[in-house]
Design a protein around this motif. Structure first.
Motif, mmCIF file in Angstrom:
data_model
loop_
_atom_site.group_PDB
_atom_site.id
_atom_site.type_symbol
_atom_site.label_atom_id
_atom_site.label_comp_id
_atom_site.label_asym_id
_atom_site.label_seq_id
_atom_site.Cartn_x
_atom_site.Cartn_y
_atom_site.Cartn_z
ATOM 1 N N MET A 1 0.830 -1.193 0.000
ATOM 2 C CA MET A 1 0.000 0.000 0.000
ATOM 3 C C MET A 1 0.870 1.251 0.000
ATOM 4 N N LYS A 2 0.369 2.282 -0.662
ATOM 5 C CA LYS A 2 1.064 3.569 -0.724
ATOM 6 C C LYS A 2 0.247 4.610 0.027
ATOM 7 N N ASP A 3 0.929 5.498 0.749
ATOM 8 C CA ASP A 3 0.217 6.486 1.537
ATOM 9 C C ASP A 3 -0.071 7.772 0.766
ATOM 10 N N HIS A 4 0.663 8.035 -0.311
ATOM 11 C CA HIS A 4 0.527 9.316 -1.011
ATOM 12 C C HIS A 4 0.553 9.077 -2.513
ATOM 13 N N ILE A 5 -0.239 9.862 -3.230
ATOM 14 C CA ILE A 5 -0.215 9.778 -4.691
ATOM 15 C C ILE A 5 -0.544 11.135 -5.292
ATOM 16 N N ARG A 9 -5.690 13.073 -14.872
ATOM 17 C CA ARG A 9 -6.514 12.444 -15.905
ATOM 18 C C ARG A 9 -7.001 13.544 -16.829
ATOM 19 N N LYS A 10 -6.721 13.390 -18.125
ATOM 20 C CA LYS A 10 -7.092 14.426 -19.088
ATOM 21 C C LYS A 10 -7.803 13.794 -20.269
ATOM 22 N N THR A 11 -8.971 14.352 -20.593
ATOM 23 C CA THR A 11 -9.724 13.935 -21.776
ATOM 24 C C THR A 11 -10.153 15.205 -22.522
ATOM 25 N N LYS A 12 -10.920 15.030 -23.576
ATOM 26 C CA LYS A 12 -11.448 16.193 -24.288
ATOM 27 C C LYS A 12 -12.507 16.923 -23.466
ATOM 28 N N GLU A 13 -13.009 16.263 -22.425
ATOM 29 C CA GLU A 13 -14.095 16.839 -21.628
ATOM 30 C C GLU A 13 -13.633 17.400 -20.284
ATOM 31 N N THR A 14 -12.581 16.810 -19.721
ATOM 32 C CA THR A 14 -12.112 17.251 -18.401
ATOM 33 C C THR A 14 -10.592 17.161 -18.306
ATOM 34 N N ASP A 15 -10.045 17.987 -17.436
ATOM 35 C CA ASP A 15 -8.619 17.968 -17.111
ATOM 36 C C ASP A 15 -8.523 17.992 -15.587
ATOM 37 N N ILE A 16 -8.136 16.862 -15.000
ATOM 38 C CA ILE A 16 -8.200 16.685 -13.557
ATOM 39 C C ILE A 16 -6.812 16.395 -13.007
ATOM 40 N N SER A 17 -6.488 17.040 -11.901
ATOM 41 C CA SER A 17 -5.285 16.674 -11.152
ATOM 42 C C SER A 17 -5.675 16.547 -9.689
ATOM 43 N N LEU A 18 -5.098 15.555 -9.032
ATOM 44 C CA LEU A 18 -5.387 15.376 -7.613
ATOM 45 C C LEU A 18 -4.165 14.856 -6.888
ATOM 46 N N GLU A 19 -4.122 15.160 -5.622
ATOM 47 C CA GLU A 19 -3.158 14.583 -4.696
ATOM 48 C C GLU A 19 -3.928 14.047 -3.519
ATOM 49 N N SER A 28 -8.735 19.208 2.973
ATOM 50 C CA SER A 28 -9.040 19.167 1.542
ATOM 51 C C SER A 28 -9.012 20.553 0.932
ATOM 52 N N LYS A 29 -8.722 20.563 -0.367
ATOM 53 C CA LYS A 29 -8.864 21.763 -1.186
ATOM 54 C C LYS A 29 -9.451 21.293 -2.508
ATOM 55 N N ILE A 30 -10.715 21.566 -2.713
ATOM 56 C CA ILE A 30 -11.456 21.014 -3.842
ATOM 57 C C ILE A 30 -11.927 22.144 -4.751
ATOM 58 N N GLU A 31 -11.600 22.025 -6.036
ATOM 59 C CA GLU A 31 -12.073 22.971 -7.048
ATOM 60 C C GLU A 31 -12.518 22.175 -8.271
ATOM 61 N N SER A 32 -13.714 21.604 -8.160
ATOM 62 C CA SER A 32 -14.226 20.746 -9.228
ATOM 63 C C SER A 32 -14.959 21.523 -10.309
ATOM 64 N N GLY A 33 -15.284 22.779 -10.030
ATOM 65 C CA GLY A 33 -16.108 23.546 -10.944
ATOM 66 C C GLY A 33 -17.592 23.379 -10.687
ATOM 67 N N ILE A 50 -8.763 11.162 4.647
ATOM 68 C CA ILE A 50 -7.881 11.205 3.480
ATOM 69 C C ILE A 50 -7.687 12.665 3.095
ATOM 70 N N ASP A 51 -6.453 13.134 3.102
ATOM 71 C CA ASP A 51 -6.183 14.486 2.622
ATOM 72 C C ASP A 51 -6.360 14.489 1.107
ATOM 73 N N LEU A 52 -7.092 15.460 0.599
ATOM 74 C CA LEU A 52 -7.426 15.454 -0.822
ATOM 75 C C LEU A 52 -7.345 16.858 -1.400
ATOM 76 N N THR A 53 -6.514 17.000 -2.425
ATOM 77 C CA THR A 53 -6.473 18.218 -3.225
ATOM 78 C C THR A 53 -6.901 17.840 -4.632
ATOM 79 N N LEU A 54 -7.918 18.505 -5.159
ATOM 80 C CA LEU A 54 -8.445 18.137 -6.480
ATOM 81 C C LEU A 54 -8.838 19.391 -7.238
#
Length: 196
Positions: A1-5, A9-19, A28-33, A50-54
Motif C-alpha cells: 500500500m502507498k500512503d501518497h499519490i 486524468r485528461k480527456t477532451k471533456e475534463t482535465d483533472i489533477s489530484l493529490e 481538503s482543497k477542492i475545485e471541481s467547478g 484522506i487528505d485530498l487536493t483536487l
C-alpha cells in the motif's frame, strides 16, 4: 500500500489533477467547478481522514455530468494505486450516518473486485439540489468503485431532504473507507485466498 499519490486524468471533456494522502487528517482543497460537489468531496475527505487536493477543468457549460463522473474515475484510479496490494488492514468497513431525518448505511469491502449496490428510492434520482442533478451521485460512486476495485453497498434507509441524504452518503462512504483502512498488525493479507 502507498500512503501518497499525485494523479492526473485528461480527456477532451475534463482535465483533472489530484493529490491524496491515505492516512491524513481530512484536510481538503477542492475545485471541481461544481459548487455542491465540492462540498460533498470536502465531507468525504473530512470523514475518511484522506487528505485530498483536487482541481477539475470541465465542460460544465454543457452540464456537470462529465466533471462529476471523471472526478470519480480519477479518485478511483488514485485509490486503486494506493490500496493494492492490500496488507495489514481490516479490509471491511461500515457506517450509518444520520443527518436530521436522513439515515444512510454504507458497507465497504476492499476486495480488489468492483461492485456497487446503490439503493436510494425512486424519488431520489429525479431531484435537484440547486442546479445539481442528484442522478450524478450514483454516477460518481460507480466511477469510484469500478476504478478503485472496491465493493460498496450504499443504502438510504430513510430521508426526505435530498441534501441531507446526499451528504449522508458521502460521509458514510468516507467513514466506512476509514474503518476498512484501520491498521491491524495481526493481519497480513486479509483474505483466505492469500492475495487481493
Amino acid at each position: 500500500m502507498k500512503d501518497h499519490i499525485a494523479h492526473t486524468r485528461k480527456t477532451k471533456e475534463t482535465d483533472i489533477s489530484l493529490e491524496a494522502v491515505l492516512y491524513g487528517s481530512g484536510v481538503s482543497k477542492i475545485e471541481s467547478g461544481v459548487g455542491f460537489f465540492n462540498h460533498m468531496l470536502e465531507a468525504f475527505s473530512k470523514h475518511s481522514l484522506i487528505d485530498l487536493t483536487l482541481t477539475c477543468q470541465g465542460d460544465t457549460h454543457i452540464d456537470d455530468h462529465h466533471s462529476v463522473e471523471d472526478c470519480g474515475i480519477a479518485l478511483g484510479e488514485a485509490l486503486k494505486h494506493m490500496l493494492y496490494p492490500l496488507n495489514g488492514v481490516e479490509r471491511f468497513g461500515n457506517a450509518r450516518v444520520v443527518m436530521d431525518e436522513a439515515c444512510v448505511a454504507c458497507d465497504i469491502d476492499l476486495s480488489h473486485r468492483a461492485f456497487l449496490v446503490f439503493e436510494v428510492g425512486e424519488h431520489y434520482n429525479r431531484g435537484k439540489i440547486g442546479s445539481f442533478d442528484v442522478e450524478l451521485v450514483e454516477e460518481f460512486f460507480r466511477a469510484v468503485c469500478f476504478n478503485a476495485n472496491i465493493s460498496a453497498h450504499i443504502v438510504c434507509e430513510r430521508g426526505k431532504n435530498l441534501h441531507h441524504i446526499t451528504e449522508a452518503m458521502f460521509k458514510a462512504f468516507g467513514v466506512s473507507l476509514r474503518r476498512a483502512l484501520t491498521p491491524n498488525p495481526r493481519i497480513s493479507t486479509p483474505s483466505t485466498k492469500g492475495v487481493l
